[in-house]
Design a protein around this motif. Structure first.
Motif, PDB file in Angstrom:
ATOM      1  N   THR A  46      29.671 -78.261 -57.843  1.00 12.21           N
ATOM      2  CA  THR A  46      30.214 -77.877 -59.147  1.00 12.21           C
ATOM      3  C   THR A  46      30.922 -79.043 -59.829  1.00 12.21           C
ATOM      4  N   CYS A  47      31.777 -79.752 -59.097  1.00 10.05           N
ATOM      5  CA  CYS A  47      32.530 -80.848 -59.725  1.00 10.05           C
ATOM      6  C   CYS A  47      31.668 -82.095 -59.879  1.00 10.05           C
ATOM      7  N   HIS A  48      30.744 -82.286 -58.944  1.00  7.81           N
ATOM      8  CA  HIS A  48      29.869 -83.461 -58.990  1.00  7.81           C
ATOM      9  C   HIS A  48      28.511 -83.028 -58.477  1.00  7.81           C
ATOM     10  N   ALA A  51      23.982 -84.702 -55.001  1.00 11.35           N
ATOM     11  CA  ALA A  51      23.549 -86.030 -54.543  1.00 11.35           C
ATOM     12  C   ALA A  51      24.737 -86.863 -54.050  1.00 11.35           C
ATOM     13  N   ILE A  52      25.911 -86.655 -54.642  1.00 12.08           N
ATOM     14  CA  ILE A  52      27.117 -87.375 -54.185  1.00 12.08           C
ATOM     15  C   ILE A  52      27.414 -87.005 -52.737  1.00 12.08           C
ATOM     16  N   VAL A  53      27.178 -85.737 -52.401  1.00  6.94           N
ATOM     17  CA  VAL A  53      27.478 -85.262 -51.051  1.00  6.94           C
ATOM     18  C   VAL A  53      26.412 -85.758 -50.079  1.00  6.94           C
ATOM     19  N   GLY A  55      24.240 -88.015 -50.231  1.00  3.38           N
ATOM     20  CA  GLY A  55      23.984 -89.443 -50.133  1.00  3.38           C
ATOM     21  C   GLY A  55      24.737 -90.060 -48.963  1.00  3.38           C
ATOM     22  N   GLN A  56      25.508 -89.241 -48.274  1.00  2.00           N
ATOM     23  CA  GLN A  56      26.344 -89.753 -47.200  1.00  2.00           C
ATOM     24  C   GLN A  56      25.894 -89.215 -45.851  1.00  2.00           C
ATOM     25  N   ARG A  57      26.183 -89.990 -44.800  1.00  2.00           N
ATOM     26  CA  ARG A  57      25.931 -89.572 -43.420  1.00  2.00           C
ATOM     27  C   ARG A  57      27.255 -89.640 -42.682  1.00  2.00           C
ATOM     28  N   ARG A  58      27.663 -88.524 -42.113  1.00  2.00           N
ATOM     29  CA  ARG A  58      28.923 -88.476 -41.375  1.00  2.00           C
ATOM     30  C   ARG A  58      28.745 -87.525 -40.198  1.00  2.00           C
ATOM     31  N   ASP A  59      29.562 -87.707 -39.171  1.00  2.00           N
ATOM     32  CA  ASP A  59      29.574 -86.682 -38.134  1.00  2.00           C
ATOM     33  C   ASP A  59      30.475 -85.535 -38.604  1.00  2.00           C
ATOM     34  N   GLN A  69      39.625 -83.612 -48.190  1.00  2.00           N
ATOM     35  CA  GLN A  69      39.892 -84.369 -49.428  1.00  2.00           C
ATOM     36  C   GLN A  69      39.502 -83.552 -50.650  1.00  2.00           C
ATOM     37  N   MET A  70      38.367 -82.845 -50.560  1.00  2.00           N
ATOM     38  CA  MET A  70      37.894 -82.071 -51.721  1.00  2.00           C
ATOM     39  C   MET A  70      38.822 -80.884 -51.996  1.00  2.00           C
ATOM     40  N   ILE A  71      39.351 -80.293 -50.922  1.00  2.00           N
ATOM     41  CA  ILE A  71      40.330 -79.222 -51.119  1.00  2.00           C
ATOM     42  C   ILE A  71      41.556 -79.796 -51.834  1.00  2.00           C
ATOM     43  N   GLY A  72      41.941 -81.005 -51.459  1.00  2.00           N
ATOM     44  CA  GLY A  72      43.041 -81.682 -52.134  1.00  2.00           C
ATOM     45  C   GLY A  72      42.752 -81.933 -53.607  1.00  2.00           C
ATOM     46  N   ARG A  73      41.452 -82.040 -53.926  1.00  2.00           N
ATOM     47  CA  ARG A  73      41.056 -82.264 -55.322  1.00  2.00           C
ATOM     48  C   ARG A  73      40.832 -80.958 -56.061  1.00  2.00           C
ATOM     49  N   GLY A  74      40.947 -79.837 -55.354  1.00  2.00           N
ATOM     50  CA  GLY A  74      40.846 -78.551 -56.039  1.00  2.00           C
ATOM     51  C   GLY A  74      39.713 -77.647 -55.584  1.00  2.00           C
ATOM     52  N   TYR A  88      27.088 -77.190 -41.349  1.00  2.00           N
ATOM     53  CA  TYR A  88      25.846 -77.500 -42.071  1.00  2.00           C
ATOM     54  C   TYR A  88      25.725 -78.999 -42.321  1.00  2.00           C
ATOM     55  N   LEU A  89      26.774 -79.584 -42.876  1.00  2.00           N
ATOM     56  CA  LEU A  89      26.710 -81.009 -43.214  1.00  2.00           C
ATOM     57  C   LEU A  89      26.654 -81.862 -41.949  1.00  2.00           C
ATOM     58  N   GLY A  90      27.412 -81.451 -40.912  1.00  2.00           N
ATOM     59  CA  GLY A  90      27.412 -82.204 -39.667  1.00  2.00           C
ATOM     60  C   GLY A  90      26.076 -82.141 -38.946  1.00  2.00           C
TER      61      GLY A  90
HETATM   62  C1  HEC Z   1      37.367 -79.496 -57.448  1.00  2.00           C
HETATM   63  C2  HEC Z   1      36.296 -80.471 -57.627  1.00  2.00           C
HETATM   64  C3  HEC Z   1      35.478 -80.833 -56.395  1.00  2.00           C
HETATM   65  C4  HEC Z   1      34.805 -79.999 -55.541  1.00  2.00           C
HETATM   66  C5  HEC Z   1      34.696 -78.480 -55.625  1.00  2.00           C
HETATM   67  C6  HEC Z   1      34.162 -80.841 -54.571  1.00  2.00           C
HETATM   68  N1  HEC Z   1      34.420 -82.165 -54.834  1.00  2.00           N
HETATM   69 FE1  HEC Z   1      33.681 -83.781 -53.824  1.00  2.00          FE
HETATM   70  N2  HEC Z   1      34.548 -85.018 -55.164  1.00  2.00           N
HETATM   71  C7  HEC Z   1      35.391 -84.640 -56.190  1.00  2.00           C
HETATM   72  C8  HEC Z   1      35.859 -85.828 -56.889  1.00  2.00           C
HETATM   73  C9  HEC Z   1      36.795 -85.826 -58.095  1.00  2.00           C
HETATM   74  C10 HEC Z   1      35.264 -86.932 -56.245  1.00  2.00           C
HETATM   75  C11 HEC Z   1      35.454 -88.401 -56.571  1.00  2.00           C
HETATM   76  C12 HEC Z   1      34.775 -88.780 -57.842  1.00  2.00           C
HETATM   77  C13 HEC Z   1      33.319 -88.874 -57.709  1.00  2.00           C
HETATM   78  O1  HEC Z   1      32.830 -89.616 -56.837  1.00  2.00           O
HETATM   79  O2  HEC Z   1      32.592 -88.217 -58.503  1.00  2.00           O
HETATM   80  C14 HEC Z   1      34.431 -86.392 -55.178  1.00  2.00           C
HETATM   81  C15 HEC Z   1      33.653 -87.162 -54.322  1.00  2.00           C
HETATM   82  C16 HEC Z   1      32.996 -86.688 -53.190  1.00  2.00           C
HETATM   83  C17 HEC Z   1      32.326 -87.508 -52.216  1.00  2.00           C
HETATM   84  C18 HEC Z   1      32.127 -89.010 -52.286  1.00  2.00           C
HETATM   85  C19 HEC Z   1      33.397 -89.799 -52.273  1.00  2.00           C
HETATM   86  C20 HEC Z   1      34.074 -89.838 -50.952  1.00  2.00           C
HETATM   87  O3  HEC Z   1      35.281 -89.475 -50.883  1.00  2.00           O
HETATM   88  O4  HEC Z   1      33.455 -90.282 -49.962  1.00  2.00           O
HETATM   89  C21 HEC Z   1      31.869 -86.680 -51.234  1.00  2.00           C
HETATM   90  C22 HEC Z   1      31.127 -87.045 -49.962  1.00  2.00           C
HETATM   91  C23 HEC Z   1      32.236 -85.330 -51.624  1.00  2.00           C
HETATM   92  N3  HEC Z   1      32.908 -85.375 -52.827  1.00  2.00           N
HETATM   93  C24 HEC Z   1      31.957 -84.196 -50.881  1.00  2.00           C
HETATM   94  C25 HEC Z   1      32.234 -82.893 -51.291  1.00  2.00           C
HETATM   95  C26 HEC Z   1      31.941 -81.711 -50.498  1.00  2.00           C
HETATM   96  C27 HEC Z   1      31.312 -81.712 -49.112  1.00  2.00           C
HETATM   97  C28 HEC Z   1      32.326 -80.637 -51.251  1.00  2.00           C
HETATM   98  C29 HEC Z   1      32.236 -79.152 -50.866  1.00  2.00           C
HETATM   99  C30 HEC Z   1      33.139 -78.740 -49.800  1.00  2.00           C
HETATM  100  C31 HEC Z   1      32.901 -81.154 -52.494  1.00  2.00           C
HETATM  101  N4  HEC Z   1      32.819 -82.523 -52.469  1.00  2.00           N
HETATM  102  C32 HEC Z   1      33.414 -80.353 -53.509  1.00  2.00           C
HETATM  103  C33 HEC Z   1      35.723 -83.345 -56.538  1.00  2.00           C
HETATM  104  C34 HEC Z   1      35.223 -82.201 -55.937  1.00  2.00           C
END
Ligand code: HEC
Length: 95
Positions: A46-48, A51-53, A55-59, A69-74, A88-90
């Motif tokens: 939803t936020c991104h 492909a951002i997710v 594109g990464q490989r992690r355990d 971190q994403m929970i910290g971002r909302g 799933y991702l692992g």
């Molecule tokens: C509330 C918004 C939000 C949601 C929902 C969200 N993300 Fe993100 N995510 C971000 C932001 C902001 C960034 C950093 C900016 C960017 O790269 O677009 C990011 C970047 C990332 C990155 C690449 C950068 C890094 O830290 O390595 C990964 C991997 C990632 N998100 C995984 C996830 C996963 C897995 C989920 C589902 C659990 C998720 N995101 C849900 C906001 C969100």
């Protein structure tokens, strides 16, 4: 009439951002079949872009850090959803 004109760009901008939010349909095509696929699409696309997710490989432990971190971002993820997403991702996006 002319005095309302300065507000037109604001209304237009609001309409455009509402449309953009609606277009943010998660793209599941990048996600392999398996338990949690739809959940990852819904919670992590939803936020991104997904492909951002993927594109990464992690355990799994590193994925859990990413989810934290994403929970910290909302991101809103329940405990059960957290486990499903981490598993799933692992599994599908391991190193
Ligand atoms: C509330 C918004 C939000 C949601 C929902 C969200 N993300 Fe993100 N995510 C971000 C932001 C902001 C960034 C950093 C900016 C960017 O790269 O677009 C990011 C970047 C990332 C990155 C690449 C950068 C890094 O830290 O390595 C990964 C991997 C990632 N998100 C995984 C996830 C996963 C897995 C989920 C589902 C659990 C998720 N995101 C849900 C906001 C969100």
């Amino acid at each position: 009439m002319i005095k309302y004109l300065p507000f037109a760009p604001l209304v237009l901008a609001a309409a455009i951002s509402a449309a953009a939010a609606q277009d943010a349909t998660p793209d599941l095509s990048l996600l392999p079949a398996g338990p949690g696929r739809e959940l990852v699409g819904a919670k992590c696309g939803t936020c991104h872009a997904i492909a951002i997710v993927v594109g990464q490989r992690r355990d799994r432990a590193a994925w859990e850090q990413a989810i934290d971190q994403m929970i910290g971002r909302g991101a809103e993820v329940s405990d059960a959803e957290y486990d499903t997403i981490a598993a799933y991702l692992g599994t599908h996006f391991a190193p």
